[in-house]
Design a protein around this motif. Sequence first.
Motif, PDB file in Angstrom:
ATOM      1  N   UNK A 112      -3.007 -12.242   1.190  1.00 49.92           N
ATOM      2  CA  UNK A 112      -3.340 -13.264   0.194  1.00 49.92           C
ATOM      3  C   UNK A 112      -3.085 -12.768  -1.231  1.00 49.92           C
ATOM      4  N   UNK A 113      -2.772 -11.494  -1.402  1.00 57.16           N
ATOM      5  CA  UNK A 113      -2.442 -10.934  -2.707  1.00 57.16           C
ATOM      6  C   UNK A 113      -0.949 -10.627  -2.730  1.00 57.16           C
ATOM      7  N   UNK A 114      -0.254 -11.183  -3.711  1.00 59.64           N
ATOM      8  CA  UNK A 114       1.183 -10.981  -3.831  1.00 59.64           C
ATOM      9  C   UNK A 114       1.508 -10.397  -5.199  1.00 59.64           C
ATOM     10  N   UNK A 115       2.118  -9.233  -5.194  1.00 55.55           N
ATOM     11  CA  UNK A 115       2.529  -8.597  -6.449  1.00 55.55           C
ATOM     12  C   UNK A 115       3.682  -9.362  -7.080  1.00 55.55           C
ATOM     13  N   UNK A 116       3.626  -9.507  -8.394  1.00 56.94           N
ATOM     14  CA  UNK A 116       4.716 -10.128  -9.158  1.00 56.94           C
ATOM     15  C   UNK A 116       5.554  -9.067  -9.847  1.00 56.94           C
ATOM     16  N   UNK A 117       5.079  -7.851  -9.826  1.00 58.37           N
ATOM     17  CA  UNK A 117       5.745  -6.713 -10.448  1.00 58.37           C
ATOM     18  C   UNK A 117       6.043  -5.685  -9.361  1.00 58.37           C
ATOM     19  N   UNK A 118       6.935  -4.732  -9.612  1.00 62.17           N
ATOM     20  CA  UNK A 118       7.282  -3.747  -8.575  1.00 62.17           C
ATOM     21  C   UNK A 118       6.082  -2.887  -8.152  1.00 62.17           C
ATOM     22  N   UNK A 119       6.009  -2.616  -6.869  1.00 62.34           N
ATOM     23  CA  UNK A 119       4.953  -1.742  -6.346  1.00 62.34           C
ATOM     24  C   UNK A 119       5.005  -0.361  -6.996  1.00 62.34           C
ATOM     25  N   UNK A 120       6.192   0.047  -7.425  1.00 65.34           N
ATOM     26  CA  UNK A 120       6.349   1.353  -8.078  1.00 65.34           C
ATOM     27  C   UNK A 120       5.613   1.428  -9.419  1.00 65.34           C
ATOM     28  N   UNK A 121       5.165   0.293  -9.963  1.00 66.19           N
ATOM     29  CA  UNK A 121       4.380   0.289 -11.204  1.00 66.19           C
ATOM     30  C   UNK A 121       2.934   0.709 -10.984  1.00 66.19           C
ATOM     31  N   UNK A 122       2.494   0.760  -9.738  1.00 61.71           N
ATOM     32  CA  UNK A 122       1.114   1.110  -9.419  1.00 61.71           C
ATOM     33  C   UNK A 122       0.917   2.623  -9.375  1.00 61.71           C
ATOM     34  N   UNK A 123      -0.152   3.087  -9.983  1.00 64.68           N
ATOM     35  CA  UNK A 123      -0.625   4.450  -9.747  1.00 64.68           C
ATOM     36  C   UNK A 123      -1.814   4.307  -8.800  1.00 64.68           C
ATOM     37  N   UNK A 124      -2.096   5.324  -8.013  1.00 63.15           N
ATOM     38  CA  UNK A 124      -3.140   5.217  -6.996  1.00 63.15           C
ATOM     39  C   UNK A 124      -4.073   6.419  -7.040  1.00 63.15           C
ATOM     40  N   UNK A 125      -5.361   6.127  -6.922  1.00 66.37           N
ATOM     41  CA  UNK A 125      -6.393   7.162  -6.891  1.00 66.37           C
ATOM     42  C   UNK A 125      -7.128   7.057  -5.567  1.00 66.37           C
ATOM     43  N   UNK A 126      -7.256   8.165  -4.866  1.00 72.67           N
ATOM     44  CA  UNK A 126      -8.040   8.228  -3.630  1.00 72.67           C
ATOM     45  C   UNK A 126      -9.347   8.943  -3.942  1.00 72.67           C
ATOM     46  N   UNK A 127     -10.460   8.354  -3.548  1.00 70.69           N
ATOM     47  CA  UNK A 127     -11.792   8.807  -3.925  1.00 70.69           C
ATOM     48  C   UNK A 127     -12.654   8.993  -2.681  1.00 70.69           C
ATOM     49  N   UNK A 128     -13.536   9.961  -2.711  1.00 69.00           N
ATOM     50  CA  UNK A 128     -14.553  10.188  -1.676  1.00 69.00           C
ATOM     51  C   UNK A 128     -13.920  10.281  -0.286  1.00 69.00           C
ATOM     52  N   UNK A 129     -14.047   9.240   0.548  1.00 67.44           N
ATOM     53  CA  UNK A 129     -13.520   9.299   1.917  1.00 67.44           C
ATOM     54  C   UNK A 129     -12.004   9.070   1.967  1.00 67.44           C
ATOM     55  N   UNK A 130     -11.417   8.727   0.846  1.00 67.33           N
ATOM     56  CA  UNK A 130      -9.973   8.509   0.719  1.00 67.33           C
ATOM     57  C   UNK A 130      -9.450   7.389   1.617  1.00 67.33           C
ATOM     58  N   UNK A 131     -10.306   6.432   1.951  1.00 67.59           N
ATOM     59  CA  UNK A 131      -9.903   5.297   2.784  1.00 67.59           C
ATOM     60  C   UNK A 131      -9.423   4.116   1.955  1.00 67.59           C
TER      61      UNK A 131
END
Length: 114
Positions: free
Chosen positions: A45-64
């Motif tokens: 139900x969520x559709x990116x309008x910009x490239x996925x490569x624009x995302x930075x990602x942080x994994x926290x605690x259980x990293x799930x």
Amino acid sequence: MLYQGGCHCGKIAFEVEGELTQVMECNCSLCSKRGYLLWFVPREQLRLSTPESNLATYLFNTKKIQHHFCPTRGCAPFGEASNKGVAMAAVNVRCLDGVELETLKVAKVDGRSR
């Protein structure tokens, strides 16, 4: 209903569809410091309008949960995780355009104790 959202500078933009009536407010260290009000929807139900490569990602605690954020301004509009094998998006409704936050039911979650 269809909502438009994204980060402050526009490097991350998306649309998400669904019935927005309730959000989750977690008191864990990350959610409370970022001020998250989260709305969970199936990931499709969520559709990116910009490239996925624009995302930075942080994994926290259980990293799930993949907490996505804008590497330019730091705004964190959504995250992704799996719940019982179903891909979900955790949308920060503070990053959606035109949402009246005071009209939403807020469910408080004690993530600090987990």
